[in-house]
Structures are given as structure tokens and as C-alpha cells.
Design an enzyme around this catalytic site. Structure first.
Site, mmCIF file in Angstrom:
data_model
loop_
_atom_site.group_PDB
_atom_site.id
_atom_site.type_symbol
_atom_site.label_atom_id
_atom_site.label_comp_id
_atom_site.label_asym_id
_atom_site.label_seq_id
_atom_site.Cartn_x
_atom_site.Cartn_y
_atom_site.Cartn_z
ATOM 1 N N GLU B 62 0.819 -1.218 0.000
ATOM 2 C CA GLU B 62 0.000 0.000 0.000
ATOM 3 C C GLU B 62 0.847 1.261 0.000
ATOM 4 O OE1 GLU B 62 -0.598 -2.683 1.767
ATOM 5 O OE2 GLU B 62 -2.646 -3.274 1.281
ATOM 6 N N HIS B 131 -11.313 -5.603 9.675
ATOM 7 C CA HIS B 131 -11.896 -5.277 8.371
ATOM 8 C C HIS B 131 -13.161 -4.430 8.487
ATOM 9 C CE1 HIS B 131 -9.191 -8.412 6.925
ATOM 10 N NE2 HIS B 131 -9.436 -8.019 5.706
#
Lengths: 323, 325
Positions: B62, B131
């Protein structure tokens, strides 16, 4: 051993002296509290600035670190703009918003002084990606230290640049210390060029105290990249003669070690080579020093007299100004 | 003017498709955006139309690909970076905060970063703590960023084009509950990203929401109407900079405000909004500002626990009833 011509040697020597004398003056100005904040000097490492930046053309891009005075000057940022930035003035390279660690010059594609270790690498990868997508034949040079090699961002970027075969020249200015932590105490494998090569890119281990060697290898690496090789890696072994920053009392290094490296000072080394080859006289050297001294005096005087940024403009440049 | 019925997901895809057709500098990169079609299938089919150079699958790194988006934006491209979810954006926070949000200022106005970062946010699908984050408020804290949160099909279609025209970095949050929501799309052109929208007018209380909580606020307003309480529902749309004017005008009419936020209460965007109302509309209030936020707990897996952790319609209704008396 390379055989650079006298002109190249003279240019390398002049660049190194310019960086050295500039930073020596910065130390005085810091003591006089004209320059504040963090200030990281590259005294001892000038061969890297002189050799690497010489290999680039005007359309190439540069991403650097907080130890970037040498890179900036060698890239051609006007000394007056760099000095004014150290003073925090309106005429500074970054309008007084950046200081010593954050010198920028969009026109010269000098994308800063990044003060997060390894934080510049992803940006360099992106500059190279854009240039490649737009079919520009450019190289992005990305300079960082040995400390960055331990960061996750380093490995992400080595992988991404190699995977996409992007035109990045990764230049690890290995001065053997991540602030106070010695290379052997921060890396399981201290051969950094070897580690870079594990990503499938060409890498060179270079004597970073030898300006000619740095210039020679950097030029070859840039040619290799322009030929479509994808990224290359240079490990430039060097040493900073002074502490990490002006706040560092340098307790973690052995005096004998510092002394040994100082005997390899890149500036006297090249000077002696040139003298021995009848490429430099005492008068030549005195002339170079005088010119540099004048340039520094002029830059300091201009910075002293330069206007400060008005506090009313505090929040300028947070967002782009819209017409 | 023709009107089509479409989903939020398709509206986002159409927005990217038309942006890429119109401007060759625009490209998309992120994890599984190409061959997989996007984790939430937003970019499905775009690889076939635009090819792997412009629909660029990235490794799971990322920081590198967000930073690469920053570098590419600086060098003249108009990248759209998709981070699969806000949860993974934490791995790129250095790039977003220390570079994207900071370079323009730190360079004295020289280096602008016209980058759009899209990411999914929110809980509600039993994906457990790692998440299910809602960190819009964190990003809205940062000067130098613009933070937008389309809650409707029209905004999903229209906000991206405006974001791409912005000279500065824009973070776009897509709540996971919205992708399959259907709505009417009229002209499908760009929309502004400066103002909040009144999604339902009312006179007794203002419900302030964004992203995934807009639908809940509207449901609550429906229930309250049945009980004779008229609630106005505001969709913030842009979380930074906040459109204070729309908020304050509404509170000036209703004299009561409830902020609904899927983020944790402490240090939340809801806290910021409550503070601004208290600072600027205190004497127009008939009751203290109330907040309906997520419980201060990592979001748990089990359905009843997860639902108990999130703002619910009943919580909003209860907060309003306590205030209206």
C-alpha cells in the site's frame, strides 16, 4: 580505476568544495542561531552529491532526504535560495515552509528533502512511472541512507520498481549509521548491494569517498536505465564526519574510526590526484575557494536581508490557490 | 434528459470509465483492480477496455503504490488509487499524511498532488475488527486533504469527476453497504464537492449523517414522522472542508441536532461537528447536541455484537425522542 579528464575532475572538486564550504558556514550560522531546527550535514559525503547528480540531465528527476544540502546544490538549486530557506525567509527555496530538511525546486525537478526515512522512495517510483507512461526518456534518481534499507517502504519500492521495470536509480548513501545505530546493528545482511540485486536489478557497490568512481558508475547506471533495463541500485559507501544532526553528541562512534575515515576525505583525495597529474595548481585552488567564498557571502547577506513570510500568509499552500 | 436506474457500484465504474475516456492522464491502480475486477467489483470490465497500463494491478504494498500515485500525480498524471479498504490504508498513512497532504505546503506552493484515493469503509458485514473500521474522521483531521463520502448513486457518479479536476489530493470513502444500492441517475455529470445536501427537509430536529449512516438517518426520520416529529436529514457529502453553512442554517431552523457517525465517539468527526454547532449556534439550540456513534470497542464478529456496536435506527430515534421530550 577510471580516467576522467581534467575538466570532469575540476567540476567534481568544485562541487564538493562548494558543498563543504556551504555547510561549514551553516555550522557557524547555526551556532549564531540564524539557522534553527534540525540540520543534518553531509560533510564527508560530498563525493556522492558531486558524482551522482553529475550523471543526470535537466529533465531527470531527483528525490532526496533530510540530509540534502549537497544534493540540492549539486542539482543546481541557487545557493541563495537554499541559504534563504535555512533562514526561513520568503526568498527561500520553499518560502520558509521547509527549512534545512525540505528544499524543493519544481523547475529543476528536485522533489525534496523528505524527512521520513524511506518516505521518498514511493514518490520516486511514481515519478518514474508517470515519465514512462508518458514516454519521456528520463531517469529518477532517488537518494536515501542505509537506515532506509531496513524500512518496509524500501522493500515495497524495490519490488514495485523492478516488477514494472521503472527508470529509477536507487542511490543508497551508506554512511554506516542510521542516526546512532551502526550498520552491523541494524542489518542481518550488511551487503546492501547484494540485497538490492535480489530484486532482479543491476546493482553496484561503489567507493563513495571517490568522486570519480561515483561519477563513473552513476553515469553507467543512468545509461543502463535509459537503455530500458529497469531500475538500478548503487550502494555508495561513505561516512559523515560530523554528528547525525546538530543535536547529536556523537557518543556512539569511535574516535579512531572517525579519524580513519577522515584520512579518506574525498576532497583532499581528489586534490592530491589532480596535483600529481598536473591538473591543479595552488593558484587554481585558491581561485576556486575565493569564488565559493564570495558566493556564500553573497547568499548569506541576501538571506539576512530577505523579507520574512508574513504571518498573515500562514495558511497559504495548504490547498492550491484557485483563480 | 434521460434517467437510468443503476447501482452505486456501476455509477462509480461509469465515472471512472468516462474520466479515462476523456483524459489520457487518468489511470487506475490498486490491488486486484484489473484481472479480478476490483474487490467490490467496481472496476470490473475496465481492464478489457483500457488495458493493463491504465488499469494497473499492484502488489500488496500500500505504501509503495499510494506513494507511486503521489509521484505520478506530481509528474503530470491524474491517478486514481484504489485502496481495497480503509483498514489497509493504515499501511499507507505515511504517504498520505507526510507526502500527499504536506508536499504543497512544505514546498512553498511548488509541488501540487492532484491524486484521488478511493477506498471502501465501514462495518456491518461480520468481518470482525480488522476489516470493519470507519476512519473517515481521521482523514478529515488532516489539512491538505479533501475528504468526500458519496452516499447516493448520483454522487457516486458525479463526485469522482470533480475530484479528478481538483488540483489537490482527494480521499473518497465508499461505504460497503452502498455498492448494491440502486438509484436513479439523470444526466450523470459532475457534481459539486463543496456542499452538504439536505436529503429530507424537516422542522424539529436536524440529523447529520454521511456515507453509510445517511440511509439510517432517513429511516429514523421516517419513523419519527410517524410519531409526529419532523426530522431534517443532512448528508455531509464532504467531510473536509465541512460545509458549516448548510449545517448551521439547518440547526437555525430546527434548534436541535443529532450527529450520526459510524466512527468511535471519542475524537470523532461527530465530536468536531458537535463542537462547531456549540461554538456557532449555541444560543439557537433548544437542547444539547446529541451523538449516535459506534460503541468504543473493536468491531466484533458475531452478528448481534456487531449490530450492538454500530449506530442503529432505533438509537437515532431514541436520541431524538430524549431531546424533543
Amino acid at each position: 580505476m577510471t580516467t576522467a579528464d581534467a575538466k570532469t575532475r575540476l567540476e567534481l572538486l568544485t562541487t564538493m568544495l562548494r558543498v563543504r564550504r556551504f555547510e561549514e558556514r551553516c555550522v557557524e550560522l547555526y551556532s549564531a542561531e540564524k539557522i534553527r531546527g534540525f540540520m543534518h550535514l553531509c560533510i564527508g559525503e560530498e563525493a556522492v552529491s558531486a558524482g551522482v547528480l553529475r550523471a543526470l540531465g535537466p529533465l531527470d528527476a531527483v528525490v532526496s532526504t533530510y540530509r540534502e544540502h549537497g544534493h540540492a546544490l549539486a542539482r543546481g538549486l541557487p545557493m541563495a535560495a537554499v541559504m534563504a530557506e535555512m533562514f526561513g525567509r520568503a526568498t527561500g527555496a520553499s518560502h520558509g515552509r521547509g527549512g534545512s530538511m525540505h528544499l524543493f525546486d519544481g523547475e529543476r525537478r528536485f522533489y525534496g528533502g523528505n524527512a521520513i526515512v524511506a518516505g521518498g522512495l514511493p514518490v520516486a517510483v511514481g515519478l518514474a512511472l508517470a515519465d514512462r507512461m508518458r514516454d519521456r526518456p528520463t531517469v529518477t534518481a532517488c537518494l536515501f541512507g542505509d537506515g532506509a534499507v531496513a524500512e518496509g517502504e524500501f522493500h515495497e519500492c524495490m519490488n514495485l520498481a523492478a516488477l514494472w521495470r521503472l527508470p529509477v536509480l536507487f542511490c543508497c548513501e551508506n554512511n554506516r549509521y542510521a542516526m546512532g545505530t551502526a550498520l552491523e546493528r541494524e542489518h542481518a545482511v550488511t551487503d546492501l548491494a547484494l540485497r538490492a540485486s535480489s530484486y532482479g536489478m543491476r546493482s553496484w557497490a561503489v567507493d563513495g569517498m571517490d568522486a570519480e568512481a561515483v561519477a563513473d558508475v552513476a553515469a553507467r547506471a543512468v545509461d543502463t536505465i535509459r537503455g530500458g533495463s529497469g531500475p538500478c541500485f548503487l550502494e555508495l559507501s561513505t561516512y559523515r564526519f560530523r554528528a547525525h544532526s546538530m543535536y547529536d553528541s556523537d557518543r556512539y562512534r569511535d574516535k579512531a574510526e572517525i579519524g580513519a575515515w577522515k584520512r579518506r576525505d574525498p576532497i583532499p583525495a581528489l586534490t592530491e590526484l589532480m596535483r600529481a597529474a598536473d591538473q591543479l595548481t595552488d593558484e587554481d585552488l585558491a581561485g576556486i575557494e575565493a569564488t565559493i567564498g564570495e558566493e556564500i557571502d553573497t547568499a548569506v547577506a541576501a538571506a539576512e536581508q530577505a523579507p520574512v513570510e508574513p504571518v498573515a500568509d500562514l495558511t497559504r499552500f495548504v490547498y492550491s490557490e484557485r483563480t | 434528459m434521460t434517467t437510468v436506474r443503476t447501482t452505486y457500484r456501476e455509477a462509480l465504474r461509469e465515472a471512472m470509465r468516462s474520466a479515462m475516456r476523456e483524459d489520457e492522464r487518468v489511470f487506475l491502480m490498486g490491488e486486484d483492480v484489473g484481472r479480478y475486477g476490483g474487490c467490490y467489483a467496481v472496476s470490473l470490465g475496465l481492464l478489457e477496455e483500457f488495458g493493463p497500463d491504465r488499469i494497473r494491478d499492484t502488489p500488496l504494498s500500500e505504501s509503495a503504490f499510494v506513494g507511486a500515485g503521489i509521484g505520478a500525480a506530481i509528474a503530470g498524471m491524474r491517478p486514481i488509487v484504489e485502496i481495497m479498504t480503509v483498514n489497509f490504508s493504515l499501511l499507507a498513512l505515511d504517504q498520505i499524511l507526510n507526502n500527499a497532504a504536506t508536499l504543497l505546503h512544505m514546498s512553498g506552493g511548488q509541488i501540487a498532488v492532484p491524486l484521488v484515493i478511493r477506498m471502501t469503509t465501514g462495518a456491518g458485514r461480520q468481518l470482525a475488527a480488522q476489516h470493519s473500521h470507519s476512519l473517515e474522521g481521521w482523514y478529515a483531521h488532516i489539512p491538505g486533504l479533501r475528504v468526500i463520502s458519496p452516499a447516493t448513486v448520483a454522487d457516486a457518479r458525479g463526485m469522482l469527476a470533480t475530484a479528478l479536476a481538483d488540483p489537490d489530493p482527494v480521499i473518497m470513502f465508499e461505504h460497503n453497504s452502498l455498492y448494491s444500492v440502486e438509484g436513479e441517475l439523470s444526466d450523470g455529470g459532475p457534481v459539486d464537492i463543496d456542499t452538504a445536501a439536505v436529503r429530507r427537509p424537516g422542522t424539529d430536529v436536524t440529523l447529520i449523517s454521511y456515507g453509510g449512516t445517511v440511509a439510517k438517518a432517513l429511516d429514523a426520520a421516517g419513523e419519527l414522522a410517524d410519531a409526529g416529529i419532523s426530522a431534517e436529514v443532512i448528508d455531509l457529502r464532504t467531510l473536509r472542508p465541512l460545509d458549516e453553512r448548510t449545517l448551521l442554517e439547518s440547526v437555525g431552523r430546527t434548534h436541535r441536532a443529532v450527529v450520526v457517525d459510524e466512527g468511535w465517539r471519542s475524537g470523532s468527526l461527530a465530536a468536531e461537528i458537535a463542537a462547531r454547532i456549540a461554538e456557532q449556534a449555541f444560543y439557537q439550540l433548544d437542547a444539547p447536541v446529541a451523538r449516535v456513534c459506534a460503541a468504543e470497542v473493536p468491531v466484533p464478529y458475531a452478528a448481534q455484537l456487531e449490530q450492538a456496536a454500530l449506530p442503529q435506527v432505533a438509537d437515532i430515534v431514541a436520541a431524538v425522542r430524549a431531546m424533543v421530550g
